[in-house]
Design an enzyme around this catalytic site. Sequence first.
Site, PDB file in Angstrom:
ATOM      1  N   LYS A 172       5.783 -14.873  -3.526  1.00 30.46           N
ATOM      2  CA  LYS A 172       6.074 -15.736  -2.375  1.00 30.46           C
ATOM      3  C   LYS A 172       4.823 -16.494  -1.901  1.00 30.46           C
ATOM      4  O   LYS A 172       3.690 -16.158  -2.286  1.00 30.46           O
ATOM      5  CB  LYS A 172       6.666 -14.879  -1.249  1.00 30.46           C
ATOM      6  CG  LYS A 172       8.049 -14.311  -1.582  1.00 30.46           C
ATOM      7  CD  LYS A 172       8.630 -13.530  -0.397  1.00 30.46           C
ATOM      8  CE  LYS A 172      10.018 -13.023  -0.709  1.00 30.46           C
ATOM      9  NZ  LYS A 172      10.616 -12.289   0.454  1.00 30.46           N
ATOM     10  N   TYR A 197      18.938 -18.351  -0.904  1.00 29.98           N
ATOM     11  CA  TYR A 197      19.120 -17.325   0.133  1.00 29.98           C
ATOM     12  C   TYR A 197      20.448 -17.483   0.871  1.00 29.98           C
ATOM     13  O   TYR A 197      20.606 -16.958   1.983  1.00 29.98           O
ATOM     14  CB  TYR A 197      17.946 -17.360   1.112  1.00 29.98           C
ATOM     15  CG  TYR A 197      16.723 -16.600   0.628  1.00 29.98           C
ATOM     16  CD1 TYR A 197      16.788 -15.240   0.332  1.00 29.98           C
ATOM     17  CD2 TYR A 197      15.493 -17.229   0.494  1.00 29.98           C
ATOM     18  CE1 TYR A 197      15.674 -14.535  -0.096  1.00 29.98           C
ATOM     19  CE2 TYR A 197      14.361 -16.536   0.063  1.00 29.98           C
ATOM     20  CZ  TYR A 197      14.465 -15.187  -0.229  1.00 29.98           C
ATOM     21  OH  TYR A 197      13.359 -14.490  -0.651  1.00 29.98           O
ATOM     22  N   ASN A 255       6.370 -11.131   2.880  1.00 29.75           N
ATOM     23  CA  ASN A 255       6.197  -9.834   2.222  1.00 29.75           C
ATOM     24  C   ASN A 255       5.943  -9.951   0.711  1.00 29.75           C
ATOM     25  O   ASN A 255       6.250  -9.053  -0.063  1.00 29.75           O
ATOM     26  CB  ASN A 255       7.378  -8.917   2.543  1.00 29.75           C
ATOM     27  CG  ASN A 255       8.710  -9.494   2.107  1.00 29.75           C
ATOM     28  OD1 ASN A 255       8.755 -10.544   1.464  1.00 29.75           O
ATOM     29  ND2 ASN A 255       9.786  -8.809   2.430  1.00 29.75           N
ATOM     30  N   HIS A 284       9.838 -11.281  -3.940  1.00 29.95           N
ATOM     31  CA  HIS A 284      11.286 -11.110  -3.983  1.00 29.95           C
ATOM     32  C   HIS A 284      11.631 -10.382  -5.270  1.00 29.95           C
ATOM     33  O   HIS A 284      10.992 -10.614  -6.298  1.00 29.95           O
ATOM     34  CB  HIS A 284      12.006 -12.470  -3.983  1.00 29.95           C
ATOM     35  CG  HIS A 284      13.454 -12.355  -4.373  1.00 29.95           C
ATOM     36  ND1 HIS A 284      14.430 -12.052  -3.452  1.00 29.95           N
ATOM     37  CD2 HIS A 284      14.073 -12.433  -5.585  1.00 29.95           C
ATOM     38  CE1 HIS A 284      15.595 -11.963  -4.096  1.00 29.95           C
ATOM     39  NE2 HIS A 284      15.413 -12.186  -5.383  1.00 29.95           N
ATOM     40  N   GLU A 314      20.403 -15.135 -10.250  1.00 26.07           N
ATOM     41  CA  GLU A 314      19.106 -15.666  -9.782  1.00 26.07           C
ATOM     42  C   GLU A 314      18.289 -16.235 -10.944  1.00 26.07           C
ATOM     43  O   GLU A 314      17.619 -17.260 -10.793  1.00 26.07           O
ATOM     44  CB  GLU A 314      18.357 -14.567  -9.029  1.00 26.07           C
ATOM     45  CG  GLU A 314      19.052 -14.212  -7.719  1.00 26.07           C
ATOM     46  CD  GLU A 314      18.441 -13.053  -6.966  1.00 26.07           C
ATOM     47  OE1 GLU A 314      18.948 -12.721  -5.883  1.00 26.07           O
ATOM     48  OE2 GLU A 314      17.457 -12.448  -7.453  1.00 26.07           O
TER      49      GLU A 314
HETATM   50  P1  IDP Z   1      14.463  -7.717   0.196  1.00 27.46           P
HETATM   51  O1  IDP Z   1      13.567  -8.904  -0.088  1.00 27.46           O
HETATM   52  O2  IDP Z   1      13.665  -6.434   0.344  1.00 27.46           O
HETATM   53  O3  IDP Z   1      15.608  -7.580  -0.776  1.00 27.46           O
HETATM   54  P2  IDP Z   1      16.399  -8.764   2.125  1.00 27.46           P
HETATM   55  O4  IDP Z   1      17.102  -7.937   3.166  1.00 27.46           O
HETATM   56  O5  IDP Z   1      17.189  -9.219   0.938  1.00 27.46           O
HETATM   57  O6  IDP Z   1      15.090  -7.946   1.658  1.00 27.46           O
HETATM   58  O7  IDP Z   1      15.780 -10.032   2.870  1.00 27.46           O
HETATM   59  C1  IDP Z   1      15.341 -11.145   2.153  1.00 27.46           C
HETATM   60  C2  IDP Z   1      14.027 -11.600   2.733  1.00 27.46           C
HETATM   61  O8  IDP Z   1      14.245 -12.054   4.068  1.00 27.46           O
HETATM   62  C3  IDP Z   1      12.955 -10.513   2.885  1.00 27.46           C
HETATM   63  O9  IDP Z   1      12.245 -10.258   1.701  1.00 27.46           O
HETATM   64  C4  IDP Z   1      12.062 -11.113   3.948  1.00 27.46           C
HETATM   65  O10 IDP Z   1      11.204 -12.133   3.420  1.00 27.46           O
HETATM   66  C5  IDP Z   1      13.097 -11.761   4.870  1.00 27.46           C
HETATM   67  N1  IDP Z   1      13.518 -10.843   5.946  1.00 27.46           N
HETATM   68  C6  IDP Z   1      14.312  -9.752   5.840  1.00 27.46           C
HETATM   69  N2  IDP Z   1      14.498  -9.150   7.025  1.00 27.46           N
HETATM   70  C7  IDP Z   1      13.804  -9.900   7.922  1.00 27.46           C
HETATM   71  C8  IDP Z   1      13.600  -9.800   9.355  1.00 27.46           C
HETATM   72  O11 IDP Z   1      14.110  -8.903  10.023  1.00 27.46           O
HETATM   73  N3  IDP Z   1      12.798 -10.765   9.910  1.00 27.46           N
HETATM   74  C9  IDP Z   1      12.228 -11.779   9.193  1.00 27.46           C
HETATM   75  N4  IDP Z   1      12.404 -11.919   7.865  1.00 27.46           N
HETATM   76  C10 IDP Z   1      13.176 -10.975   7.232  1.00 27.46           C
HETATM   77 MG    MG Z   2      17.199  -8.901  -1.092  1.00 27.65          MG
END
Ligand code: IDP
Ligand code: MG
Length: 140
Positions: free
Chosen positions: A11, A51, A114, A117, A128
């Site tokens: 990312k 997304y 974070n 992905h 994807e």
């Molecule tokens: P993942 O990446 O661990 O699979 P997902 O629930 O699929 O997590 O969420 C996709 C992305 O959305 C996350 O990697 C993160 O960048 C963002 N995200 C998820 N939850 C939050 C939140 O509560 N606040 C802000 N961004 C979030």
């Molecule tokens: Mg996810």
Amino acid sequence: MAVTRTFSIIKPDATRRNLTGAVTKKLEDAGLRVVASKRIQMTKEQAEGFYAVHKERPFFNDLVSFMISGPVVVQVLEGEDAVKANRDVMGATNPADAAEGTIRKEFAESIEANSVHGSDSDENAKIEIDFFFNEDEIVG
Ligand code: IDP
Ligand code: MG
């Protein structure tokens, strides 16, 4: 277990800090092989499409803005049970909850920024991968 494929994104928070190599090393050390890789600037339309599953979530607009805030590296990873191997080395979505040694524990800035992905199922991995790659760009 079988050799399978998963889809990964390094990312913008990680590319900005020049961590492409460091993140990829973690993936390789986890037994995953990079069989396709390209550095791209995602468009808003691509990020929204990618997304789309999260479009009702409160963080959707922020997430799309973040994902287009700089270049990303999209990758296809191959290995034994690749989806799980990748999710294990990624760590929890929120770096505060991520286990020691994981990519997110080591590199993530926040729950949003974070660093990586990773697909959450074999079915989504295929969708994807197809979203970003043609089959002739994937060389095992
Ligand atoms: P993942 O990446 O661990 O699979 P997902 O629930 O699929 O997590 O969420 C996709 C992305 O959305 C996350 O990697 C993160 O960048 C963002 N995200 C998820 N939850 C939050 C939140 O509560 N606040 C802000 N961004 C979030
Ligand atoms: Mg996810």
